[in-house]
Motif scaffolding. Structure first.
Motif, mmCIF file in Angstrom:
data_model
loop_
_atom_site.group_PDB
_atom_site.id
_atom_site.type_symbol
_atom_site.label_atom_id
_atom_site.label_comp_id
_atom_site.label_asym_id
_atom_site.label_seq_id
_atom_site.Cartn_x
_atom_site.Cartn_y
_atom_site.Cartn_z
ATOM 1 N N SER A 101 -8.301 -1.242 -12.314
ATOM 2 C CA SER A 101 -9.115 -2.425 -12.617
ATOM 3 C C SER A 101 -8.234 -3.621 -12.966
ATOM 4 C CB SER A 101 -10.071 -2.119 -13.776
ATOM 5 O OG SER A 101 -9.347 -1.721 -14.938
ATOM 6 N N VAL A 102 -6.982 -3.604 -12.516
ATOM 7 C CA VAL A 102 -6.038 -4.676 -12.840
ATOM 8 C C VAL A 102 -6.370 -5.917 -12.025
ATOM 9 C CG1 VAL A 102 -3.618 -5.383 -12.786
ATOM 10 C CG2 VAL A 102 -4.231 -3.021 -13.385
ATOM 11 N N SER A 103 -6.340 -7.057 -12.682
ATOM 12 C CA SER A 103 -6.455 -8.333 -11.976
ATOM 13 C C SER A 103 -5.348 -9.250 -12.470
ATOM 14 C CB SER A 103 -7.827 -8.979 -12.213
ATOM 15 O OG SER A 103 -8.006 -9.267 -13.589
ATOM 16 N N ALA A 104 -4.816 -10.063 -11.566
ATOM 17 C CA ALA A 104 -3.705 -10.936 -11.931
ATOM 18 C C ALA A 104 -3.647 -12.111 -10.975
ATOM 19 C CB ALA A 104 -2.384 -10.167 -11.900
ATOM 20 N N ASP A 105 -2.960 -13.140 -11.395
ATOM 21 C CA ASP A 105 -2.746 -14.316 -10.554
ATOM 22 C C ASP A 105 -1.464 -14.077 -9.758
ATOM 23 O OD1 ASP A 105 -2.822 -16.781 -9.403
ATOM 24 O OD2 ASP A 105 -2.120 -17.874 -11.175
ATOM 25 N N TYR A 106 -1.590 -13.314 -8.694
ATOM 26 C CA TYR A 106 -0.418 -12.916 -7.924
ATOM 27 C C TYR A 106 0.191 -14.095 -7.173
ATOM 28 C CZ TYR A 106 -1.883 -8.090 -8.746
ATOM 29 O OH TYR A 106 -2.241 -6.908 -9.328
ATOM 30 N N ASN A 107 1.512 -14.085 -7.119
ATOM 31 C CA ASN A 107 2.251 -15.074 -6.340
ATOM 32 C C ASN A 107 2.947 -14.333 -5.199
ATOM 33 O OD1 ASN A 107 3.499 -17.429 -5.483
ATOM 34 N ND2 ASN A 107 5.210 -17.203 -6.891
ATOM 35 N N LEU A 108 2.141 -13.890 -4.240
ATOM 36 C CA LEU A 108 2.632 -13.141 -3.092
ATOM 37 C C LEU A 108 2.458 -13.979 -1.828
ATOM 38 C CD1 LEU A 108 0.962 -9.712 -3.942
ATOM 39 C CD2 LEU A 108 3.395 -10.230 -4.113
ATOM 40 N N PRO A 109 3.256 -13.729 -0.793
ATOM 41 C CA PRO A 109 3.127 -14.510 0.441
ATOM 42 C C PRO A 109 1.823 -14.255 1.191
ATOM 43 C CG PRO A 109 5.279 -13.436 0.304
ATOM 44 C CD PRO A 109 4.419 -12.828 -0.753
ATOM 45 N N ILE A 110 1.120 -13.177 0.863
ATOM 46 C CA ILE A 110 -0.150 -12.859 1.511
ATOM 47 C C ILE A 110 -1.202 -12.601 0.431
ATOM 48 C CG2 ILE A 110 0.946 -11.896 3.569
ATOM 49 C CD1 ILE A 110 0.375 -9.101 2.437
ATOM 50 N N HIS A 236 11.884 -12.052 9.343
ATOM 51 C CA HIS A 236 12.278 -10.951 8.469
ATOM 52 C C HIS A 236 11.038 -10.216 7.989
ATOM 53 C CE1 HIS A 236 16.630 -11.979 7.706
ATOM 54 N NE2 HIS A 236 16.192 -13.053 8.351
ATOM 55 N N TYR A 237 11.160 -8.895 7.937
ATOM 56 C CA TYR A 237 10.035 -8.070 7.510
ATOM 57 C C TYR A 237 9.924 -8.102 5.987
ATOM 58 C CZ TYR A 237 6.548 -4.387 7.919
ATOM 59 O OH TYR A 237 5.370 -3.670 7.886
ATOM 60 N N MET A 238 8.708 -8.193 5.523
ATOM 61 C CA MET A 238 8.426 -8.311 4.095
ATOM 62 C C MET A 238 8.132 -6.954 3.465
ATOM 63 S SD MET A 238 5.241 -10.425 2.468
ATOM 64 C CE MET A 238 5.438 -11.628 3.794
ATOM 65 N N GLN A 239 8.600 -6.765 2.249
ATOM 66 C CA GLN A 239 8.252 -5.570 1.479
ATOM 67 C C GLN A 239 7.519 -5.979 0.211
ATOM 68 O OE1 GLN A 239 11.310 -3.282 -0.680
ATOM 69 N NE2 GLN A 239 10.366 -1.420 0.118
ATOM 70 N N ILE A 240 6.381 -5.352 -0.027
ATOM 71 C CA ILE A 240 5.657 -5.503 -1.293
ATOM 72 C C ILE A 240 5.625 -4.136 -1.949
ATOM 73 C CG2 ILE A 240 3.499 -6.137 -2.408
ATOM 74 C CD1 ILE A 240 2.909 -7.950 -0.015
ATOM 75 N N GLU A 241 6.239 -4.020 -3.126
ATOM 76 C CA GLU A 241 6.325 -2.736 -3.819
ATOM 77 C C GLU A 241 5.171 -2.602 -4.807
ATOM 78 O OE1 GLU A 241 10.661 -1.085 -3.968
ATOM 79 O OE2 GLU A 241 10.562 -2.902 -5.185
ATOM 80 N N VAL A 242 4.652 -1.384 -4.919
ATOM 81 C CA VAL A 242 3.430 -1.156 -5.686
ATOM 82 C C VAL A 242 3.545 0.103 -6.549
ATOM 83 C CG1 VAL A 242 2.031 -2.261 -3.897
ATOM 84 C CG2 VAL A 242 2.356 0.224 -3.847
ATOM 85 N N ALA A 243 2.592 0.211 -7.472
ATOM 86 C CA ALA A 243 2.429 1.418 -8.280
ATOM 87 C C ALA A 243 0.960 1.803 -8.300
ATOM 88 C CB ALA A 243 2.928 1.189 -9.705
ATOM 89 N N LEU A 301 7.271 -11.307 8.556
ATOM 90 C CA LEU A 301 6.643 -10.252 9.337
ATOM 91 C C LEU A 301 6.114 -9.168 8.401
ATOM 92 C CD1 LEU A 301 9.474 -9.830 12.009
ATOM 93 C CD2 LEU A 301 7.429 -11.262 12.192
ATOM 94 N N ILE A 302 4.922 -8.695 8.661
ATOM 95 C CA ILE A 302 4.387 -7.564 7.904
ATOM 96 C C ILE A 302 3.240 -6.952 8.706
ATOM 97 C CG2 ILE A 302 2.693 -8.880 6.557
ATOM 98 C CD1 ILE A 302 3.489 -7.029 4.143
ATOM 99 N N VAL A 303 3.097 -5.650 8.600
ATOM 100 C CA VAL A 303 2.020 -4.923 9.273
ATOM 101 C C VAL A 303 0.943 -4.599 8.236
ATOM 102 C CG1 VAL A 303 1.426 -2.771 10.458
ATOM 103 C CG2 VAL A 303 3.564 -3.944 11.003
ATOM 104 N N PRO A 304 -0.322 -4.841 8.516
ATOM 105 C CA PRO A 304 -1.375 -4.438 7.578
ATOM 106 C C PRO A 304 -1.238 -2.962 7.230
ATOM 107 C CG PRO A 304 -2.293 -5.791 9.331
ATOM 108 C CD PRO A 304 -0.881 -5.500 9.724
ATOM 109 N N SER A 305 -1.457 -2.642 5.980
ATOM 110 C CA SER A 305 -1.210 -1.278 5.507
ATOM 111 C C SER A 305 -2.006 -0.232 6.289
ATOM 112 C CB SER A 305 -1.526 -1.170 4.009
ATOM 113 O OG SER A 305 -2.875 -1.545 3.752
ATOM 114 N N ALA A 306 -3.213 -0.580 6.717
ATOM 115 C CA ALA A 306 -4.043 0.378 7.463
ATOM 116 C C ALA A 306 -3.443 0.706 8.825
ATOM 117 C CB ALA A 306 -5.454 -0.163 7.622
ATOM 118 N N ASP A 307 -2.669 -0.229 9.384
ATOM 119 C CA ASP A 307 -2.076 -0.020 10.702
ATOM 120 C C ASP A 307 -0.684 0.607 10.628
ATOM 121 O OD1 ASP A 307 -4.333 -1.291 11.699
ATOM 122 O OD2 ASP A 307 -3.365 -3.257 11.783
#
Length: 325
Positions: A101-110, A236-243, A301-307
């Motif tokens: 239930s986390v919400s935040a003001d993310y500063n991500l490229p997407i 360049h391919y983008m990485q978004i790291e998560v938990a 560059l980034i691929v949607p996680s579902a794909d």
């Protein structure tokens, strides 16, 4: 009487220690290293959680998912920290993770909307080199050169997997030809990032697969301006790291508290100078001096996680075929 009081105190202290809840987080090795964010984050979280935070290094990022799959609901982990968007769909498909239930003001490229995974940092993959080297400006130029590179295994390493996705996303059906051209440039393939970067620093290779932010470490932590990242014209391919929290966690409330803590300033403010990535939420004091010197890819560059799973399988097959010839 004093003896009885002393014994009672020992028993009371032991009971209190035994009752201290433990939150176990599986993550990658560099996160828990002495120079990584782990020690600082552990100390900060324990100031308020009334718990014992146990950070367990489990290899490189992609190895985390393999371990969780193997352990299943029997895992000791409450949280897995260190997956990325190339792996989140595969992780979700295991049924082992629950929503947050986390919400935040993310500063991500997407834009970010995900019910299960909380982002904590991001960056761009790049080849790092010594600044006195004139670097190639594309994969084709790298393949045409005599430069030796060190990369990571995509089956165990998120940077290694990111490189597969980078080549595939940038070159599509021509990816097998790119890998065939690169095959004689590859000095070795390591299990994880730390091993690869260490070989580069020891002078074993001309370039190493890492991040556009890696030179910031040398500049800020060491006062060393001798490292740069090569800018590639195809982007360049983008990485978004998560938990994410495991459904089998026996400390669900503590796990939720940690996920909330991840987007706080106490966590985010240490990411740029310990994990050497961009924080997912802009810290109150902004980015440290030195980050403005980093290359900024003109194309992300980034691929949607579902794909990602289907594309990963195809790209991995092409990579294995090219390197086996």
């Amino acid at each position: 009487m004093k003896y009885l009081t002393f014994v009672a105190g020992i028993i009371g202290a032991s009971t209190a220690f035994a009752e201290t809840p433990e939150l176990t987080i599986y993550t990658y090795d560099s996160f828990v290293s002495d120079w990584g964010p782990g020690p600082v984050i552990e100390a900060e979280f324990e100031k308020t959680c009334g718990c014992d935070l146990k950070l367990v290094g489990a290899g490189d990022g992609a190895a985390l998912l393999a371990r969780i799959r193997l352990e299943g609901a029997r895992s000791d982990a409450d949280i897995v920290l260190g997956l990325d968007t190339n792996l989140t769909q595969a992780a979700l498909d295991t049924g082992l993770f629950v929503s947050h239930s986390v919400s935040a003001d993310y500063n991500l490229p997407i834009p970010w909307q995900d019910d299960h995974f909380v982002p904590y940092d991001w960056g761009y993959f790049a080849f790092v080199h010594n600044a006195d080297l004139t670097p190639p400006t594309s994969f084709s130029a790298l393949a045409d050169s005599d430069l030796k590179i060190v990369i990571q295994d995509p089956r165990s390493s998120t940077p290694g997997l990111g490189l597969l996705m980078w080549v595939k996303t940038a070159h599509g059906d021509a990816a097998p030809q790119i890998w065939e051209g690169l095959s004689d440039n590859i000095l070795t393939v390591t299990k994880g990032w730390s091993e690869a970067y260490g070989l580069f620093l020891e002078g074993e290779a001309d370039m190493v697969l890492s991040y556009t932010t890696s030179p910031a470490y040398h500049l800020i932590a060491e006062g060393d301006t001798s490292k740069s990242a090569a800018a590639f014209e195809e982007g360049h391919y983008m990485q978004i790291e998560v938990a994410a929290k495991l459904a089998s966690s026996d400390q669900p409330e503590l796990a939720d508290a940690f996920l909330e803590f991840m987007v706080s300033d106490a966590f985010q403010s240490v990411i740029s100078t310990t994990n050497w990535m961009y924080p997912s939420v802009t810290p109150q004091n902004g980015l440290p001096d030195g980050f403005e010197t980093l290359i900024k890819p003109e194309k992300a560059l980034i691929v949607p996680s579902a794909d990602a799973p289907a594309l990963r399988d195809q790209a991995l097959a092409e990579w294995l075929s090219a390197l086996s010839q």
